[in-house]
Design a protein around this motif. Structure first.
Motif: not given
Length: 199
Positions: A177-199
Motif C-alpha cells: 500500500a505504501e510503495s504501490e508495488q508487488v512484494n513477496v513476503l516469505y518466512r525465513r528458515d532461521n525465523g522472522g520474515y523476508g521481503l522481496l521488493v522489485p527494483q
C-alpha cells in the motif's frame, strides 16, 4: 455463507457435492461471519509417479481475512478425494484456532481485520480436536501443472504478515500500500520474515 465447488479433471457428482458441503457447512459454527467458501477439487494426471487428488479450500471472512488449506494425496482409490477434503478441513480448523487466538498487533486496523471479535468468540464453538488418519501425502512434481491468478489487495507489511500466518504458507504476494508495488513476503528458515521488493 456462499459455497462454490469447482472440479478440474474430476466430475463433481451430487454425492461428492453433498459430502463437501456437509464438511464446509460446519465451519461457521467455529468461525462466525464467513462470507464465502471456495472449494477446488482436482485430479492431476502425472507423467511421473502416481496421479494426485487435490482439495483446496479458501475461506473469506466478512472483514476480508482469507484462510486457505490445501491437501495433495496420491490416488489410491475413489475415496482419496474425500480423504483430501477431510485433511484440508482439518488444516482449516487449525487456522481458525489461530484466527481466534489473541495475538497483539501494533495497528488497530490490522488487529480488527485479522482477529475474531469478542462477539464472534462468544458464539463460536470450539474447533474439534481430531486428526484424519495418515495417508500418503506427496509433494508437487517439478513440472508446472497449475497456474493461478491472485487478487493483489493493497495492504501494509504488517497486514501481509498476518495474512501469511493465517494462510500458513511460506510466502505471500501482495500489493504494498505504501510503495504501490508487488512484494513477496516469505518466512525465513532461521525465523522472522523476508521481503522481496522489485527494483
Amino acid at each position: 455463507m456462499d459455497i462454490s465447488i469447482h472440479g478440474d479433471g474430476i466430475r463433481i457428482s451430487e454425492a461428492l457435492d453433498r459430502y463437501t458441503r456437509s464438511k464446509i457447512d460446519k465451519l461457521d459454527r467455529y468461525l462466525p461471519n464467513i462470507a464465502q467458501v471456495g472449494v477446488e477439487l482436482a485430479i492431476i494426471r502425472t507423467h511421473r509417479g502416481a496421479d494426485l487428488a487435490i482439495a483446496q479450500i479458501t475461506v473469506q471472512h466478512a472483514r476480508g481475512a482469507i484462510l486457505r488449506a490445501e491437501e495433495r494425496m496420491n490416488i489410491e482409490n475413489r475415496d482419496t478425494i474425500r480423504w483430501a477434503i477431510n485433511k484440508a478441513v482439518d488444516k482449516l480448523h487449525r487456522q481458525i484456532d489461530r484466527f481466534k487466538s489473541k495475538r497483539k498487533a501494533k495497528n488497530q486496523r490490522v488487529r480488527d481485520k485479522y482477529r475474531a471479535t469478542l462477539a464472534e468468540l462468544t458464539i463460536a464453538e470450539e474447533v474439534p480436536a481430531y486428526e484424519v488418519p495418515d495417508a500418503t501425502i506427496v509433494s508437487a512434481p517439478a513440472d508446472i501443472f497449475r497456474r493461478k491468478q491472485v487478487d493483489l489487495l493493497p495492504m501494509h507489511e504488517e497486514e501481509a504478515i498476518e495474512q501469511l500466518e493465517l494462510l500458513d504458507h511460506n510466502f505471500y504476494m501482495f500489493m504494498n500500500a505504501e510503495s504501490e508495488q508487488v512484494n513477496v513476503l516469505y518466512r525465513r528458515d532461521n525465523g522472522g520474515y523476508g521481503l522481496l521488493v522489485p527494483q
